[in-house]
Write an enzyme that holds these catalytic residues in place. Structure first.
Site, PDB file in Angstrom:
ATOM      1  N   LYS A  69     -26.525   6.063 -10.239  1.00 49.49           N
ATOM      2  CA  LYS A  69     -27.238   4.969 -10.883  1.00 49.49           C
ATOM      3  C   LYS A  69     -28.163   4.294  -9.888  1.00 49.49           C
ATOM      4  CE  LYS A  69     -26.531   0.409 -13.013  1.00 49.49           C
ATOM      5  NZ  LYS A  69     -25.555  -0.616 -13.416  1.00 49.49           N
TER       6      LYS A  69
ATOM      7  N   GLU B   6     -24.289 -13.347 -15.151  1.00 52.51           N
ATOM      8  CA  GLU B   6     -23.376 -12.519 -14.348  1.00 52.51           C
ATOM      9  C   GLU B   6     -22.787 -13.313 -13.187  1.00 52.51           C
ATOM     10  OE1 GLU B   6     -23.000  -7.932 -12.806  1.00 52.51           O
ATOM     11  OE2 GLU B   6     -24.785  -8.646 -13.833  1.00 52.51           O
TER      12      GLU B   6
END
Length: 466
Positions: free
Chosen positions: A217, A262
């Site tokens: 990723k 987050e």
């Protein structure tokens, strides 16, 4: 003048604050951290630490622990965020020219669990009483002067020289955005380090690297620059974000403003918690779909193998790094869908009981040093992803996707990841950032559209409708 650091914390009993903590966001130089009307707001500055490089977190930790070691703190409230407090913002990258900083304010207002308090912090040897604290707060709230941005310590302008793997394509940066947007009167919006076309080329290059097996990723960010002749007012932006995005943590530190969904790490006593996000769906994509929007999100987002794979990578990244500091840990077996005004996210909450390491419970900054950067904002493996980010982005992220938050002398603190944010670079200009997780199967056009969904909170709060 004395070198002794002194603080006084007193309850604000009998005083009504109908808007909660956001009602104190009235100055452009306010330091803030707020969610659901609770949090901290700071005014003034009595001390500052700054650093760059790979040891910035540990150097800040040493500075803070030394500062509070012999502090004289009188605290009749004794909640997380009382007593000595510092607000902080750290660069995403160890190679960034942005100066990571901790700032100790003169006055802090706190709201938590229907309690409100006031802390005065000083190095002066004058009296420190409830009266002096209230007078200092009145002085800050009564003054109409605002802070200035764009001076020392603000993020450097993005490089648009066109050097690197994308060649001259990045020279198009600074042009008008490809996607037409209705703008506020007189406002302009331009691409930053890369044009939209060049950024999509970077996504293609990242996917090609993933397919070689070099990494799983990659997170690629981009920036846009808004110019608003009427002026960029941090306090207005922060109040708008706090009202629109109550489930996020609204932050303001030295010209860095935003509302992040987050949580990198929250520490209270020996308990640490984090909220991990990876996997995003623009809520506008549900328009025209039959059935409740949440059913659409469950089907399209939670049912996506690509999105779930990206989320699992992010969870594994955080839990593996947190494990050495924990004696017990638990996380959601299945991610839940976090519903925000602009997007849906796949989200998981992680909770850990901290253990002693070398005879001490790890501090917030020690944990951040171990956790940052996570796969959610960098990629995996981290070192490979970090090198590829520097190669493809043509961007010094500065504080974007770096830790932002606060800590106190007792070891408590809350540190989010500086997402959905911007850096105010001058009274009329602001640089916005957004990023996307890239995995095998990512499509450049879709990733570009996702960045616009993530720009939306800041664009709306600036009065630029997207």
């Amino acid at each position: 003048m004395t070198s002794t650091f002194r603080t006084l914390t007193v309850p604000l009993d009998g005083k009504a604050f109908p808007g909660g903590l956001p009602s104190f966001l009235v100055r452009d130089d306010v330091l803030c951290w707020t969610r659901r009307e609770a949090g901290l707001a700071g005014f003034g500055e009595i001390a500052r630490f700054s650093a760059t490089g790979p040891d910035r977190f540990l150097e800040a930790d040493i500075w803070w622990r030394h500062l509070v070691l012999e502090a004289e703190a009188t605290d009749s409230v004794e909640l997380p965020g009382t007593g000595p407090v510092a607000f902080g913002s750290f660069a995403f990258s160890k190679t960034s020219t942005y100066e990571s900083r901790l700032i100790v304010p003169e006055i802090v207002v706190g709201v938590r669990d229907n309690q409100a308090w006031l802390t005065q912090l000083t190095f002066d040897d004058g009296p420190l009483t409830e009266e002096t604290a209230l007078a200092a707060l009145d002085r800050w709230l009564g003054s109409s002067s605002a802070g200035t941005f764009g001076g020392e310590g603000t993020t450097a302008a993005a490089d648009s020289a066109g050097n690197g793997p994308l060649g001259g394509r990045s020279a198009k940066a600074g042009g008008a955005v490809v996607r037409p947007l209705p703008l506020a009167a007189g406002a302009t919006l331009h691409t930053g380090s890369l044009s939209e076309e060049a950024w999509m080329d970077a996504v293609e290059a990242g996917v090609a690297e993933i397919r070689t097996g070099a990494l799983e990723k990659l997170v690629l960010a981009r920036d846009v620059v808004a110019t608003i002749p009427a002026g960029v007012h941090a306090a207005d932006v922060l109040r708008e974000l706090a009202a629109r995005y109550r489930e996020c943590w609204t932050y303001g530190v030295d010209g860095l403003v935003g509302a992040t969904p987050e949580m990198l790490i929250q520490v209270e006593g020996r308990t640490a918690q984090a909220r991990v996000l990876a996997g995003t769906l623009d809520r506008r994509d549900a328009h025209g779909d039959d059935g409740p929007p949440m059913e659409y999100a469950t089907r399209v987002l939670a049912g996506s193998e690509k999105q779930r794979h990206e989320h699992e990578i992010a969870i594994q990244s955080l839990t593996s790094q947190l494990a050495p500091f924990s004696e017990a840990m638990n996380a959601h077996d299945e991610p839940f869908i976090l519903e925000l005004p602009n997007v849906w996210h796949l989200a998981s909450d992680v909770k850990a009981e901290l253990t002693e390491v070398e005879g001490h419970v790890p501090t917030c900054l020690a944990l951040i040093n171990a956790l940052h950067p996570t796969a959610a904002v960098c990629g995996t493996p981290t070192l490979v992803a970090g090198e590829l980010i520097r190669k493809l982005e043509h961007l010094d992220r500065g504080p974007y996707a770096g830790p932002v938050g606060w800590l106190d002398a007792a070891g408590n603190g809350e540190w989010g990841i500086a997402l959905r944010g911007a850096v105010i670079e001058s009274p009329e200009t602001v640089r916005l950032y957004a990023g996307c997780g890239i995995v095998d199967g990512s499509q450049p056009e879709a990733e570009l559209a996702e960045t616009w969904a993530k720009f939306r909170p800041m664009l709306e709060s600036l009065g630029i409708n997207s």
